[in-house]
Design an enzyme around this catalytic site. Structure first.
Site, PDB file in Angstrom:
ATOM      1  N   VAL A  81     -15.134  19.951 -17.215  1.00  0.00           N
ATOM      2  CA  VAL A  81     -14.542  19.882 -18.559  1.00  0.00           C
ATOM      3  C   VAL A  81     -14.508  21.291 -19.160  1.00  0.00           C
ATOM      4  O   VAL A  81     -13.492  21.737 -19.715  1.00  0.00           O
ATOM      5  CB  VAL A  81     -15.359  18.928 -19.472  1.00  0.00           C
ATOM      6  CG1 VAL A  81     -14.917  19.049 -20.924  1.00  0.00           C
ATOM      7  CG2 VAL A  81     -15.239  17.483 -18.989  1.00  0.00           C
ATOM      8  N   GLY A  97     -22.010   5.834 -19.600  1.00  0.00           N
ATOM      9  CA  GLY A  97     -21.744   4.463 -19.150  1.00  0.00           C
ATOM     10  C   GLY A  97     -21.331   3.537 -20.281  1.00  0.00           C
ATOM     11  O   GLY A  97     -20.762   3.983 -21.289  1.00  0.00           O
ATOM     12  N   ASP A 105     -25.023   2.372 -12.568  1.00  0.00           N
ATOM     13  CA  ASP A 105     -24.902   0.910 -12.473  1.00  0.00           C
ATOM     14  C   ASP A 105     -23.554   0.467 -11.890  1.00  0.00           C
ATOM     15  O   ASP A 105     -23.440  -0.647 -11.384  1.00  0.00           O
ATOM     16  CB  ASP A 105     -25.077   0.268 -13.858  1.00  0.00           C
ATOM     17  CG  ASP A 105     -26.433   0.581 -14.471  1.00  0.00           C
ATOM     18  OD1 ASP A 105     -27.372   0.900 -13.708  1.00  0.00           O
ATOM     19  OD2 ASP A 105     -26.555   0.521 -15.705  1.00  0.00           O
ATOM     20  N   MET A 118     -32.274  -0.630  -9.531  1.00  0.00           N
ATOM     21  CA  MET A 118     -31.744  -0.676 -10.899  1.00  0.00           C
ATOM     22  C   MET A 118     -30.345  -1.302 -10.924  1.00  0.00           C
ATOM     23  O   MET A 118     -29.858  -1.780  -9.913  1.00  0.00           O
ATOM     24  CB  MET A 118     -31.726   0.726 -11.487  1.00  0.00           C
ATOM     25  CG  MET A 118     -33.055   1.173 -12.029  1.00  0.00           C
ATOM     26  SD  MET A 118     -32.855   2.745 -12.894  1.00  0.00           S
ATOM     27  CE  MET A 118     -34.361   2.771 -13.841  1.00  0.00           C
ATOM     28  N   ARG A 140     -29.212  -2.644 -14.295  1.00  0.00           N
ATOM     29  CA  ARG A 140     -29.155  -3.436 -15.538  1.00  0.00           C
ATOM     30  C   ARG A 140     -28.702  -4.863 -15.219  1.00  0.00           C
ATOM     31  O   ARG A 140     -29.354  -5.508 -14.415  1.00  0.00           O
ATOM     32  CB  ARG A 140     -28.224  -2.760 -16.546  1.00  0.00           C
ATOM     33  CG  ARG A 140     -28.586  -3.058 -17.986  1.00  0.00           C
ATOM     34  CD  ARG A 140     -27.693  -2.297 -18.932  1.00  0.00           C
ATOM     35  NE  ARG A 140     -28.032  -0.898 -19.012  1.00  0.00           N
ATOM     36  CZ  ARG A 140     -28.989  -0.402 -19.795  1.00  0.00           C
ATOM     37  NH1 ARG A 140     -29.675  -1.185 -20.571  1.00  0.00           N
ATOM     38  NH2 ARG A 140     -29.251   0.889 -19.818  1.00  0.00           N
ATOM     39  N   ALA A 189     -30.413  -5.556   4.967  1.00  0.00           N
ATOM     40  CA  ALA A 189     -31.474  -6.413   4.406  1.00  0.00           C
ATOM     41  C   ALA A 189     -31.258  -7.860   4.823  1.00  0.00           C
ATOM     42  O   ALA A 189     -30.117  -8.287   5.046  1.00  0.00           O
ATOM     43  CB  ALA A 189     -31.462  -6.306   2.881  1.00  0.00           C
ATOM     44  N   GLU A 190     -32.339  -8.610   4.919  1.00  0.00           N
ATOM     45  CA  GLU A 190     -32.236 -10.023   5.294  1.00  0.00           C
ATOM     46  C   GLU A 190     -31.726 -10.863   4.117  1.00  0.00           C
ATOM     47  O   GLU A 190     -31.143 -11.923   4.313  1.00  0.00           O
ATOM     48  CB  GLU A 190     -33.597 -10.569   5.756  1.00  0.00           C
ATOM     49  CG  GLU A 190     -33.918 -10.291   7.216  1.00  0.00           C
ATOM     50  CD  GLU A 190     -34.119  -8.815   7.533  1.00  0.00           C
ATOM     51  OE1 GLU A 190     -34.541  -8.063   6.639  1.00  0.00           O
ATOM     52  OE2 GLU A 190     -33.835  -8.420   8.682  1.00  0.00           O
ATOM     53  N   ARG A 230     -32.250   7.706 -10.242  1.00  0.00           N
ATOM     54  CA  ARG A 230     -31.392   8.515 -11.129  1.00  0.00           C
ATOM     55  C   ARG A 230     -31.619  10.007 -10.955  1.00  0.00           C
ATOM     56  O   ARG A 230     -30.883  10.816 -11.517  1.00  0.00           O
ATOM     57  CB  ARG A 230     -31.658   8.133 -12.589  1.00  0.00           C
ATOM     58  CG  ARG A 230     -31.149   6.772 -12.966  1.00  0.00           C
ATOM     59  CD  ARG A 230     -30.608   6.685 -14.373  1.00  0.00           C
ATOM     60  NE  ARG A 230     -31.361   7.347 -15.399  1.00  0.00           N
ATOM     61  CZ  ARG A 230     -31.909   6.730 -16.454  1.00  0.00           C
ATOM     62  NH1 ARG A 230     -31.814   5.416 -16.580  1.00  0.00           N
ATOM     63  NH2 ARG A 230     -32.524   7.410 -17.381  1.00  0.00           N
TER      64      ARG A 230
HETATM   65  O1  F6P Z   1     -27.914   2.351 -17.080  1.00  0.00           O
HETATM   66  C1  F6P Z   1     -28.661   3.097 -16.176  1.00  0.00           C
HETATM   67  C2  F6P Z   1     -30.056   2.547 -16.052  1.00  0.00           C
HETATM   68  O2  F6P Z   1     -30.760   3.344 -15.122  1.00  0.00           O
HETATM   69  C3  F6P Z   1     -30.156   1.070 -15.672  1.00  0.00           C
HETATM   70  O3  F6P Z   1     -29.961   0.849 -14.299  1.00  0.00           O
HETATM   71  C4  F6P Z   1     -31.544   0.733 -16.150  1.00  0.00           C
HETATM   72  O4  F6P Z   1     -31.673  -0.642 -16.422  1.00  0.00           O
HETATM   73  C5  F6P Z   1     -31.654   1.556 -17.411  1.00  0.00           C
HETATM   74  O5  F6P Z   1     -30.715   2.621 -17.299  1.00  0.00           O
HETATM   75  C6  F6P Z   1     -33.019   2.134 -17.660  1.00  0.00           C
HETATM   76  O6  F6P Z   1     -33.007   2.724 -18.910  1.00  0.00           O
HETATM   77  P1  F6P Z   1     -34.073   3.809 -19.399  1.00  0.00           P
HETATM   78  O7  F6P Z   1     -33.799   5.084 -18.656  1.00  0.00           O
HETATM   79  O8  F6P Z   1     -33.805   3.917 -20.858  1.00  0.00           O
HETATM   80  O9  F6P Z   1     -35.421   3.264 -19.045  1.00  0.00           O
END
Ligand code: F6P
Length: 323
Positions: free
Chosen positions: A23, A102, A127, A169, A171, A186-187, A256
């Site tokens: 950007v 997101g 996510d 993760m 959500r 995975a099974e 992350r």
């Molecule tokens: O939206 C990304 C995410 O990592 C989700 O997968 C997870 O539920 C949430 O954020 C965790 O949030 P925080 O970093 O606020 O604990």
């Protein structure tokens, strides 16, 4: 002369820095001034704008996280908070904002856009639940981290004849669990979109045990009705029937962190550049995403409040491959 601002918001995602770099450099290439807003919407409200140059975004493409910082801002959800942000944007004579983030972040972008301010979103979340992009910035890196974890768990599981639950993760979205489960063999896969009773997993594990498999693994989405903790609680009463000894691992924020993959760097560079092209064309109130390999815009109205569905055919494929 155009003055634009850029911010990263919500949960950080590997590749956000690459998008920020794109950007900034694409904006500067057009002769614009670019400002970075620190700590997401919180910085928009407090007026924490700092000029970005081609050099200040140097050496960041390989870095995870976001050099601007990120936050979840409850204040921006209020009319008062958004009015304050608009006032700060006016004070800085900013003409448009690029919002990299997101679902929650794009809801904020939509709210700002509805107040008449030019906004363009860039699809970024591990996510991969955003309508308007087949794949979002950060997903590929998170997938690879989770996959490596599953590969590692399988080796120790085999040594000890154990069954493992790996919680990832996502959500309310099962994308990460589904893809990791297929890629890692995975099974079983447990996701929010498809109802699964714990007894089904007991049977899958038992069946694997009876066939002489040295281990069994289930990848579980954190948002599933039966997450890893709930499954483990159920399994503890049925250990004898399962056969394997049981262990559970929750991957959490590890997914992350770390350097973005080549895929995420390229995706982020294309979407960041796309956001600048969109602003230059006069389009606004849209999310920039990747659809069928093309940088594409989708109205923020269509993005906000909806969740991208998973592909049920992939879940069926996983069932066949897991045998
Ligand atoms: O939206 C990304 C995410 O990592 C989700 O997968 C997870 O539920 C949430 O954020 C965790 O949030 P925080 O970093 O606020 O604990």
């Amino acid at each position: 002369m155009k003055r634009i601002a850029v911010l990263t918001s919500g949960g950080d995602a590997p590749g956000m820095n690459a998008a920020l770099r794109a950007v900034t450099r694409c904006g500067i290439a057009r002769g614009w001034e670019v400002f970075g807003v620190h700590q997401g919407y919180a910085g928009l409200i407090s007026g924490d704008f700092r000029p970005l140059t081609a050099r200040s975004v140097g050496g960041i493409i390989q870095l995870g996280g976001t050099i601007l910082g990120s936050a979840r801002s409850p204040e921006f959800k209020t009319e008062e908070g958004r009015m304050k942000a608009l006032w700060e944007l006016g004070q800085q004579e900013i003409e448009a904002v690029v919002i990299i983030g997101g679902n929650g972040s794009q809801a904020g972008a939509s709210a700002l856009s509805k107040m008449g301010f030019p906004v363009v979103g860039v699809a970024s979340t591990i996510d991969n639940d955003l309508v308007g992009s087949d794949v979002t910035i950060g997903v590929d890196t998170a997938l690879n981290i989770a996959l490596e974890a599953l590969d590692r768990l399988k080796t120790t599981a085999s040594s000890h004849q154990r069954a493992f639950l790996l919680e990832v993760m996502g959500r309310n979205c099962g994308y990460l669990a589904l893809e990791v489960g297929i890629a890692g063999g995975a099974e079983a896969i447990v996701i929010p979109e498809i109802k699964t009773e714990p007894e089904e997993i007991v049977q899958i594990f038992r069946h694997a045990y009876e066939r002489g498999k040295t281990h069994a693994c289930a990848v579980v989405a954190e948002g599933a009705a039966y997450n890893a903790a709930k499954l483990a609680a159920y399994f503890s009463e049925h250990q004898a029937r399962i056969g394997y000894e049981l262990r559970s691992t929750t991957l959490g924020h590890v997914q992350r962190g770390g350097a973005p993959t080549a895929y995420d760097r390229l995706l982020a560079s294309r979407l960041g550049a796309g956001a600048v092209d969109v602003l230059a064309s006069g389009e606004k109130g849209v999310l920039v995403g990747m659809i069928k390999g093309q940088v594409t815009t989708t109205s923020l109205d269509k993005v906000v409040g909806t969740q991208k569905p998973i592909d049920p055919a992939l879940f069926q494929l996983a069932r066949v491959l897991d045998t």
